[in-house]
Design an enzyme around this catalytic site. Structure first.
Site, PDB file in Angstrom:
ATOM      1  N   GLU A   1     -52.286 -36.911  43.820  1.00 16.25           N
ATOM      2  CA  GLU A   1     -53.039 -36.105  42.844  1.00 16.25           C
ATOM      3  C   GLU A   1     -53.470 -34.769  43.439  1.00 16.25           C
ATOM      4  OE1 GLU A   1     -55.833 -37.874  40.300  1.00 16.25           O
ATOM      5  OE2 GLU A   1     -54.376 -39.374  39.662  1.00 16.25           O
TER       6      GLU A   1
ATOM      7  N   CYS B   1     -48.875 -48.243  33.792  1.00 14.82           N
ATOM      8  CA  CYS B   1     -49.690 -48.528  34.981  1.00 14.82           C
ATOM      9  C   CYS B   1     -49.290 -49.879  35.581  1.00 14.82           C
ATOM     10  CB  CYS B   1     -51.150 -48.546  34.552  1.00 14.82           C
ATOM     11  SG  CYS B   1     -52.281 -48.961  35.876  1.00 14.82           S
ATOM     12  N   ASN B   2     -48.931 -49.868  36.850  1.00 14.08           N
ATOM     13  CA  ASN B   2     -48.533 -51.123  37.506  1.00 14.08           C
ATOM     14  C   ASN B   2     -49.676 -52.117  37.555  1.00 14.08           C
ATOM     15  OD1 ASN B   2     -45.729 -50.916  39.331  1.00 14.08           O
ATOM     16  ND2 ASN B   2     -46.581 -48.971  38.688  1.00 14.08           N
TER      17      ASN B   2
ATOM     18  N   CYS C   1     -46.376 -48.564  42.208  1.00 15.80           N
ATOM     19  CA  CYS C   1     -47.552 -47.854  41.698  1.00 15.80           C
ATOM     20  C   CYS C   1     -47.045 -46.539  41.110  1.00 15.80           C
ATOM     21  CB  CYS C   1     -48.527 -47.590  42.845  1.00 15.80           C
ATOM     22  SG  CYS C   1     -49.872 -46.473  42.416  1.00 15.80           S
ATOM     23  N   THR C   2     -47.637 -46.157  39.997  1.00 15.93           N
ATOM     24  CA  THR C   2     -47.163 -44.960  39.286  1.00 15.93           C
ATOM     25  C   THR C   2     -47.081 -43.707  40.155  1.00 15.93           C
ATOM     26  OG1 THR C   2     -49.483 -44.743  38.638  1.00 15.93           O
ATOM     27  CG2 THR C   2     -47.955 -45.579  36.973  1.00 15.93           C
ATOM     28  N   HIS C   3     -48.004 -43.588  41.115  1.00 19.35           N
ATOM     29  CA  HIS C   3     -48.080 -42.347  41.899  1.00 19.35           C
ATOM     30  C   HIS C   3     -47.061 -42.268  43.034  1.00 19.35           C
ATOM     31  CE1 HIS C   3     -51.850 -42.116  39.824  1.00 19.35           C
ATOM     32  NE2 HIS C   3     -52.154 -40.976  40.391  1.00 19.35           N
TER      33      HIS C   3
ATOM     34  N   TYR D   1     -57.745 -47.994  38.509  1.00 17.82           N
ATOM     35  CA  TYR D   1     -57.758 -49.409  38.148  1.00 17.82           C
ATOM     36  C   TYR D   1     -57.468 -50.282  39.371  1.00 17.82           C
ATOM     37  CZ  TYR D   1     -57.361 -48.339  33.080  1.00 17.82           C
ATOM     38  OH  TYR D   1     -57.573 -47.916  31.793  1.00 17.82           O
ATOM     39  N   GLY D   2     -56.791 -49.680  40.341  1.00 16.75           N
ATOM     40  CA  GLY D   2     -56.239 -50.444  41.467  1.00 16.75           C
ATOM     41  C   GLY D   2     -57.256 -51.108  42.368  1.00 16.75           C
TER      42      GLY D   2
ATOM     43  N   ASP E   1     -51.607 -45.176  30.906  1.00 17.19           N
ATOM     44  CA  ASP E   1     -51.796 -45.348  32.343  1.00 17.19           C
ATOM     45  C   ASP E   1     -53.278 -45.148  32.626  1.00 17.19           C
ATOM     46  OD1 ASP E   1     -51.146 -45.605  35.107  1.00 17.19           O
ATOM     47  OD2 ASP E   1     -51.369 -43.446  35.319  1.00 17.19           O
ATOM     48  N   SER E   2     -53.703 -45.529  33.823  1.00 19.38           N
ATOM     49  CA  SER E   2     -55.092 -45.297  34.194  1.00 19.38           C
ATOM     50  C   SER E   2     -55.374 -43.804  34.348  1.00 19.38           C
ATOM     51  CB  SER E   2     -55.389 -46.018  35.508  1.00 19.38           C
ATOM     52  OG  SER E   2     -54.468 -45.611  36.488  1.00 19.38           O
TER      53      SER E   2
HETATM   54  N1  DGL Z   1     -51.741 -46.312  37.769  1.00 18.21           N
HETATM   55  C1  DGL Z   1     -52.103 -47.144  38.880  1.00 18.21           C
HETATM   56  C2  DGL Z   1     -50.949 -48.105  39.195  1.00 18.21           C
HETATM   57  O1  DGL Z   1     -49.809 -47.845  38.885  1.00 18.21           O
HETATM   58  C3  DGL Z   1     -52.462 -46.340  40.108  1.00 18.21           C
HETATM   59  C4  DGL Z   1     -53.784 -45.616  40.008  1.00 18.21           C
HETATM   60  C5  DGL Z   1     -54.966 -46.550  39.828  1.00 18.21           C
HETATM   61  O2  DGL Z   1     -55.382 -47.227  40.782  1.00 18.21           O
HETATM   62  O3  DGL Z   1     -55.457 -46.596  38.711  1.00 18.21           O
HETATM   63  O4  DGL Z   1     -51.182 -49.147  39.743  1.00 18.21           O
END
Ligand code: DGL
Length: 274
Positions: free
Chosen positions: A153, A74-75, A185-187, A43-44, A11-12
């Site tokens: 977070e 990571c999505n 999104c993961t979060h 990454y988003g 994941d990011s």
């Molecule tokens: N892990 C990213 C996602 O699921 C969210 C955090 C990011 O922007 O990197 O899209």
């Protein structure tokens, strides 16, 4: 033997732990290697080329590490870089978009589906395209909710601030006629309660973690890749020393946030350069 190797997850950052948790629950016999690219998160908000490059580097790191299958938790990376990742490594690769889209289509009666995700995921239209493929009659409404990531977070998922942000982002989705909402999104699963309050109880929230775990379980079975060792579920706990965690920066912060996400900090955690 190949089947005794661990499963790689990247994941990011720390958000992919929601996917790790689902995999860990569904597959207690398996070991996991998790890479959080904390040096380069988020990454988003980044471009396709950059996300592809990061994702390929992460995938190669995990493949070199000796993993039998790779989960792109990571999505954003799944939405933008899955083909590049598949070209870069020779092990099977599972992303989170398709399992999440499939679950949304299965649960939606009205065929009106909401998706909330990062800016890059929304821009890619990956969810909309996948859903259109699975259910051509479905109508998809997508929204990016970038502030949800720092709120999760920071441990502010159930605060007044988070509720106000959620209302602002989700007000129009609430009255849009959707009957399911994909947490793309993961979060976002961390803010589940707050998001549910903002959209109302009538809208079902979809988390891809469980669907991804199911897909991984099937793939392991089909390819005879399931671990031979049988572990009692009670022997396992999230973040125990059978699972290894790597980050590209700020291991201490990762440990702190991971504790919030998993209930405890990972036992084996190392900062690496990839
Ligand atoms: N892990 C990213 C996602 O699921 C969210 C955090 C990011 O922007 O990197 O899209």
């Amino acid at each position: 033997m190949e089947r005794d190797l661990p499963i790689g997850i990247f994941d990011s950052g720390v958000g992919g732990l929601t996917v790790y948790r689902a995999l860990h629950e569904r597959l207690p016999n398996e070991r996991f290697v998790y890479l959080g690219d904390t040096a380069r998160v988020p990454y988003g908000t980044k471009s396709l080329t950059t996300v592809e490059r990061y994702a390929v580097e992460n995938a190669r790191f995990l493949a070199r590490h000796g993993t039998k299958l790779l989960v792109v938790a990571c999505n954003t990376a799944s939405a933008l870089a899955l083909p590049a990742v598949r070209r870069a490594v020779s092990i099977p690769v599972v992303g989170v978009i398709e399992p999440g889209a499939r679950l949304a289509v299965a649960r939606s009666r009205r065929r009106r589906i909401g998706v909330i995700a990062t800016e890059a995921t929304v821009r890619s239209r990956a969810y909309a395209t996948t859903i259109a493929h699975l259910a051509p009659d479905a109508h998809v409404i997508e929204r990016s909710c970038p502030l949800f990531v720092p709120l999760a977070e920071e441990g502010w998922a159930d605060t007044t601030v988070a509720r106000l942000v959620a209302e602002e982002y989700l007000e129009d989705l609430r009255d849009s006629g959707i009957d399911v909402l994909v947490l793309g999104c993961t979060h976002y699963p961390i803010l589940r309660r707050t998001i549910q309050q903002a959209v109302g109880e009538g809208i079902k929230l979809i988390e891809s973690g469980e669907a991804v775990a199911e897909e991984v379980a099937q793939l392991l079975e089909e390819r005879s890749l399931s671990a031979r060792v049988k572990r009692d579920e009670r022997e396992r706990r999230l973040g125990d020393d059978l699972d290894h965690f790597y980050v590209t920066d700020a291991a201490e912060r990762f440990a702190r946030v991971a504790e919030r996400f998993l209930g405890q900090a990972p036992t084996v955690l190392e900062a690496v350069e990839i």
